[in-house]
Scaffold this motif. Structure first.
Motif, PDB file in Angstrom:
ATOM      1  N   ILE A   1      18.607  -0.515  -4.017  1.00  0.00           N
ATOM      2  CA  ILE A   1      17.615  -0.215  -4.995  1.00  0.00           C
ATOM      3  C   ILE A   1      16.603   0.830  -4.334  1.00  0.00           C
ATOM      4  O   ILE A   1      16.343   1.809  -5.138  1.00  0.00           O
ATOM      5  N   PHE A   2      16.190   0.701  -3.116  1.00  0.00           N
ATOM      6  CA  PHE A   2      15.587   1.554  -2.197  1.00  0.00           C
ATOM      7  C   PHE A   2      16.132   3.024  -2.666  1.00  0.00           C
ATOM      8  O   PHE A   2      15.325   3.947  -2.756  1.00  0.00           O
ATOM      9  N   ALA A   3      17.328   2.994  -2.399  1.00  0.00           N
ATOM     10  CA  ALA A   3      18.060   4.281  -2.252  1.00  0.00           C
ATOM     11  C   ALA A   3      17.917   5.086  -3.663  1.00  0.00           C
ATOM     12  O   ALA A   3      17.827   6.250  -3.646  1.00  0.00           O
ATOM     13  N   GLY A   4      18.119   4.382  -4.815  1.00  0.00           N
ATOM     14  CA  GLY A   4      18.418   4.940  -6.121  1.00  0.00           C
ATOM     15  C   GLY A   4      17.197   4.959  -6.867  1.00  0.00           C
ATOM     16  O   GLY A   4      16.807   5.883  -7.918  1.00  0.00           O
ATOM     17  N   ALA A   5      16.198   4.090  -6.799  1.00  0.00           N
ATOM     18  CA  ALA A   5      15.151   3.638  -7.796  1.00  0.00           C
ATOM     19  C   ALA A   5      14.086   5.043  -7.738  1.00  0.00           C
ATOM     20  O   ALA A   5      13.778   5.444  -8.961  1.00  0.00           O
ATOM     21  N   PRO A   6      13.720   5.580  -6.551  1.00  0.00           N
ATOM     22  CA  PRO A   6      12.988   6.754  -6.758  1.00  0.00           C
ATOM     23  C   PRO A   6      13.372   8.072  -7.380  1.00  0.00           C
ATOM     24  O   PRO A   6      12.884   8.516  -8.561  1.00  0.00           O
ATOM     25  N   GLU A   7      14.770   8.131  -7.323  1.00  0.00           N
ATOM     26  CA  GLU A   7      15.466   9.173  -8.131  1.00  0.00           C
ATOM     27  C   GLU A   7      15.301   8.579  -9.617  1.00  0.00           C
ATOM     28  O   GLU A   7      15.020   9.719 -10.570  1.00  0.00           O
ATOM     29  N   TYR A   8      15.785   7.713  -9.912  1.00  0.00           N
ATOM     30  CA  TYR A   8      15.795   7.204 -11.416  1.00  0.00           C
ATOM     31  C   TYR A   8      14.316   7.266 -11.999  1.00  0.00           C
ATOM     32  O   TYR A   8      14.299   7.673 -13.134  1.00  0.00           O
ATOM     33  N   LEU A   9      13.388   6.885 -11.316  1.00  0.00           N
ATOM     34  CA  LEU A   9      12.178   6.820 -11.824  1.00  0.00           C
ATOM     35  C   LEU A   9      11.441   8.062 -11.781  1.00  0.00           C
ATOM     36  O   LEU A   9      10.269   7.980 -12.300  1.00  0.00           O
ATOM     37  N   GLN A  10      11.753   9.201 -11.119  1.00  0.00           N
ATOM     38  CA  GLN A  10      11.242  10.387 -11.101  1.00  0.00           C
ATOM     39  C   GLN A  10      10.484  10.943 -12.407  1.00  0.00           C
ATOM     40  O   GLN A  10       9.427  11.479 -12.544  1.00  0.00           O
ATOM     41  N   LYS A  11      11.382  10.826 -13.616  1.00  0.00           N
ATOM     42  CA  LYS A  11      10.736  11.351 -14.714  1.00  0.00           C
ATOM     43  C   LYS A  11       9.653  10.424 -15.206  1.00  0.00           C
ATOM     44  O   LYS A  11       8.753  11.008 -16.040  1.00  0.00           O
ATOM     45  N   TYR A  12       9.493   9.180 -14.818  1.00  0.00           N
ATOM     46  CA  TYR A  12       8.368   8.347 -15.246  1.00  0.00           C
ATOM     47  C   TYR A  12       7.013   8.447 -14.393  1.00  0.00           C
ATOM     48  O   TYR A  12       6.083   8.534 -14.956  1.00  0.00           O
TER      49      TYR A  12
ATOM     50  N   LYS B   1      11.610 -13.282  -2.573  1.00  0.00           N
ATOM     51  CA  LYS B   1      11.067 -13.726  -3.949  1.00  0.00           C
ATOM     52  C   LYS B   1      10.003 -12.510  -4.610  1.00  0.00           C
ATOM     53  O   LYS B   1      10.177 -11.594  -4.156  1.00  0.00           O
ATOM     54  N   SER B   2       9.902 -12.896  -5.882  1.00  0.00           N
ATOM     55  CA  SER B   2       9.463 -11.957  -6.672  1.00  0.00           C
ATOM     56  C   SER B   2       8.104 -11.131  -6.345  1.00  0.00           C
ATOM     57  O   SER B   2       8.050  -9.698  -6.048  1.00  0.00           O
ATOM     58  N   PRO B   3       7.151 -11.794  -5.255  1.00  0.00           N
ATOM     59  CA  PRO B   3       5.964 -10.885  -5.111  1.00  0.00           C
ATOM     60  C   PRO B   3       6.387 -10.151  -3.936  1.00  0.00           C
ATOM     61  O   PRO B   3       5.977  -8.902  -3.525  1.00  0.00           O
ATOM     62  N   ASP B   4       7.488 -10.516  -3.110  1.00  0.00           N
ATOM     63  CA  ASP B   4       7.990  -9.506  -1.872  1.00  0.00           C
ATOM     64  C   ASP B   4       8.706  -8.557  -2.516  1.00  0.00           C
ATOM     65  O   ASP B   4       8.668  -7.342  -1.863  1.00  0.00           O
ATOM     66  N   ILE B   5       9.419  -8.566  -3.641  1.00  0.00           N
ATOM     67  CA  ILE B   5      10.199  -7.435  -4.152  1.00  0.00           C
ATOM     68  C   ILE B   5       9.291  -6.520  -4.681  1.00  0.00           C
ATOM     69  O   ILE B   5       9.321  -5.134  -4.597  1.00  0.00           O
ATOM     70  N   CYS B   6       8.291  -6.778  -5.289  1.00  0.00           N
ATOM     71  CA  CYS B   6       7.193  -5.895  -6.003  1.00  0.00           C
ATOM     72  C   CYS B   6       6.601  -5.388  -4.628  1.00  0.00           C
ATOM     73  O   CYS B   6       6.313  -3.910  -4.759  1.00  0.00           O
ATOM     74  N   ARG B   7       6.150  -6.020  -3.331  1.00  0.00           N
ATOM     75  CA  ARG B   7       5.504  -5.318  -2.563  1.00  0.00           C
ATOM     76  C   ARG B   7       6.492  -4.250  -1.816  1.00  0.00           C
ATOM     77  O   ARG B   7       5.940  -2.974  -1.685  1.00  0.00           O
ATOM     78  N   GLU B   8       7.785  -4.708  -1.600  1.00  0.00           N
ATOM     79  CA  GLU B   8       8.698  -3.875  -0.871  1.00  0.00           C
ATOM     80  C   GLU B   8       9.213  -2.368  -1.718  1.00  0.00           C
ATOM     81  O   GLU B   8       9.003  -1.464  -1.269  1.00  0.00           O
ATOM     82  N   LEU B   9       9.148  -2.743  -3.170  1.00  0.00           N
ATOM     83  CA  LEU B   9       9.624  -1.711  -3.752  1.00  0.00           C
ATOM     84  C   LEU B   9       8.289  -0.725  -4.135  1.00  0.00           C
ATOM     85  O   LEU B   9       8.597   0.377  -4.058  1.00  0.00           O
ATOM     86  N   GLY B  10       7.154  -1.426  -4.168  1.00  0.00           N
ATOM     87  CA  GLY B  10       6.070  -0.751  -4.402  1.00  0.00           C
ATOM     88  C   GLY B  10       5.745   0.451  -3.117  1.00  0.00           C
ATOM     89  O   GLY B  10       5.397   1.485  -3.483  1.00  0.00           O
TER      90      GLY B  10
ATOM     91  N   ASP C   1      -0.538   3.419 -15.391  1.00  0.00           N
ATOM     92  CA  ASP C   1      -0.010   4.272 -16.456  1.00  0.00           C
ATOM     93  C   ASP C   1       1.448   3.978 -16.519  1.00  0.00           C
ATOM     94  O   ASP C   1       1.914   3.934 -17.539  1.00  0.00           O
ATOM     95  N   VAL C   2       1.904   3.401 -15.673  1.00  0.00           N
ATOM     96  CA  VAL C   2       3.570   3.043 -15.893  1.00  0.00           C
ATOM     97  C   VAL C   2       3.790   1.732 -15.128  1.00  0.00           C
ATOM     98  O   VAL C   2       3.309   1.473 -14.061  1.00  0.00           O
ATOM     99  N   ILE C   3       4.437   0.968 -15.654  1.00  0.00           N
ATOM    100  CA  ILE C   3       4.783  -0.455 -15.145  1.00  0.00           C
ATOM    101  C   ILE C   3       6.369  -0.502 -14.784  1.00  0.00           C
ATOM    102  O   ILE C   3       7.402  -0.073 -15.625  1.00  0.00           O
ATOM    103  N   VAL C   4       6.770  -0.383 -13.470  1.00  0.00           N
ATOM    104  CA  VAL C   4       8.079  -0.425 -13.143  1.00  0.00           C
ATOM    105  C   VAL C   4       8.583  -2.081 -13.187  1.00  0.00           C
ATOM    106  O   VAL C   4       7.795  -2.720 -12.392  1.00  0.00           O
ATOM    107  N   THR C   5       9.591  -2.260 -13.593  1.00  0.00           N
ATOM    108  CA  THR C   5      10.120  -3.755 -13.724  1.00  0.00           C
ATOM    109  C   THR C   5      11.291  -3.817 -13.119  1.00  0.00           C
ATOM    110  O   THR C   5      12.313  -2.842 -13.200  1.00  0.00           O
TER     111      THR C   5
END
Length: 176
Positions: A89-100, A121-130, A148-152
């Motif tokens: 997820i860390f490897a691909g999410a920034p590239e995918y979310l670039q346009k947003y 757990k969900s809070p850990d996922i949010c913190r790590e990806l954020g 401005d943007v909510i990433v799910t």
């Protein structure tokens, strides 16, 4: 990483014993609507519709537009599908979310963990990806109240899905 379309069922979740009938009609209507867009695998699990392109000839833009017009879907979004691993997820999410995220000033991450065997757990996922997104987009700040943007991030049975925002679907119940 590959892109898929996720649809959220609205009122159908309340239909009790008739729910499977409504879901079958919705899947049939979606498959019919997507015929002109190429080959897609259309399935449902836990009130979420998964539209996965099969092959290079599938037109995901046309499929997304078609899904927005199908009654029974309250929300439709495009998402990147990853294996259920935070490094993937860390490897691909920034590239995918670039346009947003490149034009946004603020964002927040929400996590939905349907697969409770996932180690974070969900809070850990949010913190790590954020944190990873803040590293990749230095122009961003976190705003949990009015971003401005909510990433799910959705951790499901088969895969993890990352999306930014969703579009309102036709809503209601499927016709037919």
């Amino acid at each position: 990483m590959r892109e898929v379309i996720l649809g959220k069922c609205g009122e159908m979740a309340l239909k009790g014993l008739n729910r499977t009938d409504f879901e079958s009609i919705l899947l049939k209507n979606l498959r019919h609507r997507l015929l002109s867009c190429g080959k897609f695998d259309v399935s449902i699990s836990q009130s979420t519709i998964y539209i996965r392109p099969l092959g290079e000839s599938a037109d995901i833009d046309a499929a997304f537009d078609a899904a927005l017009k199908v009654f029974g879907l309250s929300a439709v979004s495009r998402a990147a599908a990853f294996e259920k691993d935070m490094d993937a997820i860390f490897a691909g999410a920034p590239e995918y979310l670039q346009k947003y995220l490149s034009c946004a000033r603020t964002f927040k991450v929400e996590a939905k963990r349907a697969d409770k065997t996932f180690p974070l757990k969900s809070p850990d996922i949010c913190r790590e990806l954020g944190g990873k997104l803040l590293e990749s987009f230095p122009n961003l700040k976190v705003d949990v109240n009015k971003p401005d943007v909510i990433v799910t991030v959705e951790i499901r049975e088969r895969e993890a899905y990352v999306r930014a925002g969703q579009h309102k679907g036709a809503g209601g119940l499927p016709i037919g």
